[in-house]
Design a protein around this motif. Structure first.
Motif, PDB file in Angstrom:
ATOM      1  N   ILE A 135       0.809  -1.225   0.000  1.00 19.70           N
ATOM      2  CA  ILE A 135       0.000   0.000   0.000  1.00 19.70           C
ATOM      3  C   ILE A 135       0.849   1.284   0.000  1.00 19.70           C
ATOM      4  CG2 ILE A 135      -1.935  -1.129   1.184  1.00 19.70           C
ATOM      5  CD1 ILE A 135      -1.027   0.405   3.720  1.00 19.70           C
ATOM      6  N   ALA A 136       2.163   1.133   0.093  1.00 21.52           N
ATOM      7  CA  ALA A 136       3.012   2.316   0.309  1.00 21.52           C
ATOM      8  C   ALA A 136       2.777   3.405  -0.734  1.00 21.52           C
ATOM      9  CB  ALA A 136       4.477   1.898   0.322  1.00 21.52           C
ATOM     10  N   ALA A 137       2.815   3.028  -2.020  1.00 19.78           N
ATOM     11  CA  ALA A 137       2.703   4.043  -3.070  1.00 19.78           C
ATOM     12  C   ALA A 137       1.356   4.756  -2.991  1.00 19.78           C
ATOM     13  CB  ALA A 137       2.887   3.396  -4.433  1.00 19.78           C
ATOM     14  N   GLY A 138       0.293   3.979  -2.773  1.00 20.51           N
ATOM     15  CA  GLY A 138      -1.032   4.572  -2.679  1.00 20.51           C
ATOM     16  C   GLY A 138      -1.151   5.530  -1.512  1.00 20.51           C
ATOM     17  N   VAL A 139      -0.568   5.147  -0.372  1.00 20.99           N
ATOM     18  CA  VAL A 139      -0.635   5.997   0.813  1.00 20.99           C
ATOM     19  C   VAL A 139       0.099   7.317   0.562  1.00 20.99           C
ATOM     20  CG1 VAL A 139       0.157   6.230   3.193  1.00 20.99           C
ATOM     21  CG2 VAL A 139      -0.949   4.121   2.448  1.00 20.99           C
ATOM     22  N   PRO A 153      10.380  10.582  -0.162  1.00 23.21           N
ATOM     23  CA  PRO A 153      11.180   9.366   0.018  1.00 23.21           C
ATOM     24  C   PRO A 153      11.225   8.901   1.467  1.00 23.21           C
ATOM     25  CG  PRO A 153      12.341  10.913  -1.384  1.00 23.21           C
ATOM     26  CD  PRO A 153      11.145  11.625  -0.862  1.00 23.21           C
ATOM     27  N   LEU A 154      11.240   9.860   2.384  1.00 18.51           N
ATOM     28  CA  LEU A 154      11.268   9.534   3.810  1.00 18.51           C
ATOM     29  C   LEU A 154      10.052   8.683   4.181  1.00 18.51           C
ATOM     30  CD1 LEU A 154      13.470  10.715   5.660  1.00 18.51           C
ATOM     31  CD2 LEU A 154      11.733  12.254   6.579  1.00 18.51           C
ATOM     32  N   LEU A 155       8.883   9.163   3.761  1.00 20.34           N
ATOM     33  CA  LEU A 155       7.640   8.452   4.067  1.00 20.34           C
ATOM     34  C   LEU A 155       7.624   7.100   3.366  1.00 20.34           C
ATOM     35  CD1 LEU A 155       4.891   8.543   5.452  1.00 20.34           C
ATOM     36  CD2 LEU A 155       3.957   9.622   3.423  1.00 20.34           C
ATOM     37  N   ALA A 156       8.111   7.093   2.111  1.00 21.62           N
ATOM     38  CA  ALA A 156       8.094   5.839   1.346  1.00 21.62           C
ATOM     39  C   ALA A 156       8.987   4.792   2.000  1.00 21.62           C
ATOM     40  CB  ALA A 156       8.540   6.108  -0.090  1.00 21.62           C
ATOM     41  N   ILE A 157      10.144   5.205   2.489  1.00 20.75           N
ATOM     42  CA  ILE A 157      11.045   4.263   3.158  1.00 20.75           C
ATOM     43  C   ILE A 157      10.390   3.757   4.438  1.00 20.75           C
ATOM     44  CG2 ILE A 157      13.244   4.074   4.383  1.00 20.75           C
ATOM     45  CD1 ILE A 157      14.363   6.073   2.319  1.00 20.75           C
ATOM     46  N   MET A 158       9.749   4.678   5.154  1.00 19.03           N
ATOM     47  CA  MET A 158       9.093   4.312   6.405  1.00 19.03           C
ATOM     48  C   MET A 158       8.024   3.252   6.144  1.00 19.03           C
ATOM     49  SD  MET A 158       8.517   7.277   9.086  1.00 19.03           S
ATOM     50  CE  MET A 158       7.008   7.970   8.496  1.00 19.03           C
ATOM     51  N   LEU A 159       7.358   3.343   4.992  1.00 19.76           N
ATOM     52  CA  LEU A 159       6.288   2.400   4.654  1.00 19.76           C
ATOM     53  C   LEU A 159       6.839   1.203   3.871  1.00 19.76           C
ATOM     54  CD1 LEU A 159       3.506   4.939   3.639  1.00 19.76           C
ATOM     55  CD2 LEU A 159       3.602   3.568   5.703  1.00 19.76           C
ATOM     56  N   ARG A 160       8.160   1.097   3.821  1.00 17.11           N
ATOM     57  CA  ARG A 160       8.808  -0.067   3.178  1.00 17.11           C
ATOM     58  C   ARG A 160       8.414  -0.216   1.715  1.00 17.11           C
ATOM     59  NH1 ARG A 160      11.056  -3.843   6.490  1.00 17.11           N
ATOM     60  NH2 ARG A 160      10.999  -3.358   8.710  1.00 17.11           N
ATOM     61  N   LEU A 161       8.436   0.869   0.996  1.00 23.08           N
ATOM     62  CA  LEU A 161       8.232   0.788  -0.455  1.00 23.08           C
ATOM     63  C   LEU A 161       9.328  -0.105  -1.035  1.00 23.08           C
ATOM     64  CD1 LEU A 161       6.501   2.295  -2.765  1.00 23.08           C
ATOM     65  CD2 LEU A 161       8.606   3.521  -3.178  1.00 23.08           C
ATOM     66  N   PRO A 162       8.948  -1.095  -1.896  1.00 21.41           N
ATOM     67  CA  PRO A 162       9.952  -2.036  -2.428  1.00 21.41           C
ATOM     68  C   PRO A 162      11.088  -1.306  -3.134  1.00 21.41           C
ATOM     69  CG  PRO A 162       7.738  -2.732  -3.018  1.00 21.41           C
ATOM     70  CD  PRO A 162       7.602  -1.411  -2.352  1.00 21.41           C
ATOM     71  N   ASP A 163      12.293  -1.886  -3.055  1.00 19.59           N
ATOM     72  CA  ASP A 163      13.459  -1.314  -3.735  1.00 19.59           C
ATOM     73  C   ASP A 163      13.155  -1.156  -5.221  1.00 19.59           C
ATOM     74  OD1 ASP A 163      14.750  -1.387  -1.375  1.00 19.59           O
ATOM     75  OD2 ASP A 163      15.768  -3.283  -1.749  1.00 19.59           O
ATOM     76  N   GLY A 164      13.644  -0.132  -5.797  1.00 24.26           N
ATOM     77  CA  GLY A 164      13.488   0.037  -7.238  1.00 24.26           C
ATOM     78  C   GLY A 164      12.230   0.790  -7.624  1.00 24.26           C
ATOM     79  N   VAL A 167       1.287   4.146 -11.274  1.00 17.90           N
ATOM     80  CA  VAL A 167       2.617   4.257 -11.882  1.00 17.90           C
ATOM     81  C   VAL A 167       3.622   3.481 -11.047  1.00 17.90           C
ATOM     82  CG1 VAL A 167       4.545   5.841 -12.266  1.00 17.90           C
ATOM     83  CG2 VAL A 167       2.283   6.424 -13.099  1.00 17.90           C
ATOM     84  N   ALA A 168       3.566   3.667  -9.714  1.00 17.99           N
ATOM     85  CA  ALA A 168       4.577   3.055  -8.853  1.00 17.99           C
ATOM     86  C   ALA A 168       4.355   1.554  -8.703  1.00 17.99           C
ATOM     87  CB  ALA A 168       4.566   3.733  -7.491  1.00 17.99           C
ATOM     88  N   GLY A 169       3.080   1.115  -8.587  1.00 25.94           N
ATOM     89  CA  GLY A 169       2.830  -0.293  -8.280  1.00 25.94           C
ATOM     90  C   GLY A 169       2.913  -1.213  -9.491  1.00 25.94           C
ATOM     91  N   SER A 170       2.657  -0.657 -10.674  1.00 25.61           N
ATOM     92  CA  SER A 170       2.483  -1.531 -11.828  1.00 25.61           C
ATOM     93  C   SER A 170       3.816  -1.994 -12.405  1.00 25.61           C
ATOM     94  CB  SER A 170       1.672  -0.777 -12.888  1.00 25.61           C
ATOM     95  OG  SER A 170       2.220  -0.979 -14.168  1.00 25.61           O
ATOM     96  N   PRO A 171       3.821  -3.233 -12.976  1.00 29.36           N
ATOM     97  CA  PRO A 171       5.051  -3.695 -13.645  1.00 29.36           C
ATOM     98  C   PRO A 171       5.277  -2.965 -14.971  1.00 29.36           C
ATOM     99  CG  PRO A 171       3.316  -5.363 -13.776  1.00 29.36           C
ATOM    100  CD  PRO A 171       2.792  -4.271 -12.914  1.00 29.36           C
ATOM    101  N   HIS A 172       4.222  -2.373 -15.527  1.00 35.96           N
ATOM    102  CA  HIS A 172       4.365  -1.621 -16.779  1.00 35.96           C
ATOM    103  C   HIS A 172       3.914  -0.191 -16.537  1.00 35.96           C
ATOM    104  CE1 HIS A 172       5.012  -5.472 -18.647  1.00 35.96           C
ATOM    105  NE2 HIS A 172       3.859  -5.890 -18.141  1.00 35.96           N
ATOM    106  N   PRO A 173       4.759   0.633 -15.970  1.00 33.53           N
ATOM    107  CA  PRO A 173       4.318   1.961 -15.537  1.00 33.53           C
ATOM    108  C   PRO A 173       4.104   2.957 -16.669  1.00 33.53           C
ATOM    109  CG  PRO A 173       6.643   1.651 -15.045  1.00 33.53           C
ATOM    110  CD  PRO A 173       6.169   0.368 -15.641  1.00 33.53           C
ATOM    111  N   ALA A 174       4.571   2.626 -17.883  1.00 30.86           N
ATOM    112  CA  ALA A 174       4.573   3.653 -18.930  1.00 30.86           C
ATOM    113  C   ALA A 174       3.171   4.169 -19.240  1.00 30.86           C
ATOM    114  CB  ALA A 174       5.225   3.103 -20.195  1.00 30.86           C
ATOM    115  N   ALA A 175       2.195   3.243 -19.382  1.00 33.16           N
ATOM    116  CA  ALA A 175       0.855   3.665 -19.804  1.00 33.16           C
ATOM    117  C   ALA A 175       0.259   4.645 -18.805  1.00 33.16           C
ATOM    118  CB  ALA A 175      -0.042   2.440 -19.944  1.00 33.16           C
TER     119      ALA A 175
END
Lengths: 186, 214
Positions: B47-51, B111-122, B177-185
């Motif tokens: 849920i990190a990206a959505g949050v 980025p601080l918040l994203a790291i705190m929420l354990r957004l996956p590497d990459g 954009v962040a969660g999808s394997p194909h973010p381009a669209a």
């Protein structure tokens, strides 16, 4: 030849027809003094002359041509009933220091506007009008809160502006000793 | 227009509390999710990206009543409209200041918040790449609704009601954009929304400002 001509202006304020059939002409160097009770429409007429409030009927002409919003805005120096000064800025950040001297505020140039009195804020707003270099001054109760010395200084600034061909339209309750001012009762 | 942007930046720096409040809100609201959902890394990562996106949207709403409100109250708006600048340029300048004082700092702390929420590497760069146009869209649409509700009673209630539906498409495509394997669209859609909002929102806001100043 009148530079600014109003022909039978009618202006709505909300649902109410505040002004109807207002006509006058103002020459270069002219002074239009608006008189009338509270709510008579003095401020509304000034806003219409600035192009802020649209006309319901009639025409406003500049040099014989109907005024166009943006080109007209560049002729207008506006002093509303609010001073439009920012408490967090200093006086010198509002107007150039040279213009502050004209209203006797040069000693307060670097002081935050928060610390100025109501009359001093009004003088700052007047200094901005003087510094604008615009042709047509539209002043809504310009002398509110001014002491006698400041009113006299303001009169001198107006006279200098008119001597240079500038025009003034002002609403006021206090008597301004302007020579050959046209009076318009609303 | 540059002078107007600089003056407003100076004003908001002197009254820094407003911009800081939005940032603090962003961090606090985001970290609350970790407490409510629980600290399980797999759940948080999902849920990190959505949050981050939801909190960025809400944080962009906070300073909106300060965009035109003070200028409207103290008569500065009349001067701006008589300054010779077209009304849409006034609105665009205000939008730029809103982004510089809320969107840009938010990008820096996201980025601080994203790291705190354990957004996956990459995913971090993809998230930020989406948030860049995203925060700009929020500023554009937010400034528009701030102008539309100017002078209305209960403007603070009306504003989110008008803004949120407009911002939801950006939220949908932005967070995918962040969660999808194909973010381009999704990223292209975000770009399209930005390209549409960039001319339209200031135009609409400019008209609303002129109406408010009548």
């Amino acid at each position: 030849m009148h530079l600014l001509t109003a022909e039978k202006l009618a202006v709505f304020r909300g649902e109410r027809l505040v002004l109807n059939g207002i006509s006058f002409g103002l020459k270069a160097g002219g002074f239009l003094l608006l008189r009338g009770a509270n709510g008579a429409g003095k401020s509304t007429l000034l806003r219409a002359l600035a192009g802020l409030t649209p006309l319901a009927a009639g025409a406003l002409l500049w040099d014989g041509l109907p005024v166009e919003r943006y080109s007209h805005a560049e002729r207008v120096a506006w002093l509303g009933h609010n001073d439009a000064v920012k408490a967090a800025l200093t006086a010198a950040e509002h107007v150039p220091v040279a213009a502050l001297a004209a209203v006797g505020l040069e000693r307060f140039a670097d002081i935050s506007v928060r610390l100025l009195s109501a009359g001093q804020k009004r003088r700052l707003a007047i200094a901005r009008v003087v510094a604008s270099g615009r042709m047509l001054w539209l002043l809504d109760e310009p002398t509110t809160g001014l002491d006698a010395a400041s009113v006299a200084r303001f009169g001198a600034l107006c006279a200098a502006h008119r001597a240079g061909g500038g025009m003034i339209a002002a609403s006021t309750h206090t008597p301004l000793d302007a020579t050959d001012a046209q009076e318009l009762s609303l | 227009m540059k002078a107007l942007i600089l003056r407003d930046l100076k004003l908001s720096l002197r009254q820094g509390a407003d911009s800081a409040a939005a940032l603090v809100f962003f961090l606090i609201a985001g970290s609350l999710f970790a407490f409510a959902v629980g600290p399980a890394p797999a759940v948080l990562a999902r849920i990190a990206a959505g949050v981050v996106w939801v909190c960025a949207l809400l944080a962009a709403l906070l300073p909106l009543d300060r965009v035109f409100g003070p200028d409207f109250e103290d008569g500065t708006l009349d001067l701006l409209l008589l300054s010779g600048l077209p009304a849409y340029e006034v609105a665009l300048a205000k939008t730029a200041v809103h982004w510089l004082t809320s969107g840009l700092p938010l990008l820096l702390v996201a980025p601080l918040l994203a790291i705190m929420l354990r957004l996956p590497d990459g995913q971090m760069l993809v998230l930020l790449a989406g948030l860049l146009p995203g925060t700009m869209i929020f500023s554009l649409l937010g400034t528009f609704s701030a102008a539309v509700t100017l002078g209305a009673r209960r403007a603070s209630v009306l504003m989110p009601v008008i803004t949120l539906p407009l911002m939801i498409p950006a939220l949908i495509f932005g967070s995918s954009v962040a969660g999808s394997p194909h973010p381009a669209a999704a990223f292209y859609m975000l770009g399209a929304i930005f390209a549409a909002a960039l001319p339209l929102a200031p135009l609409g806001a400019g008209l609303a400002l002129q109406a408010a100043a009548e």
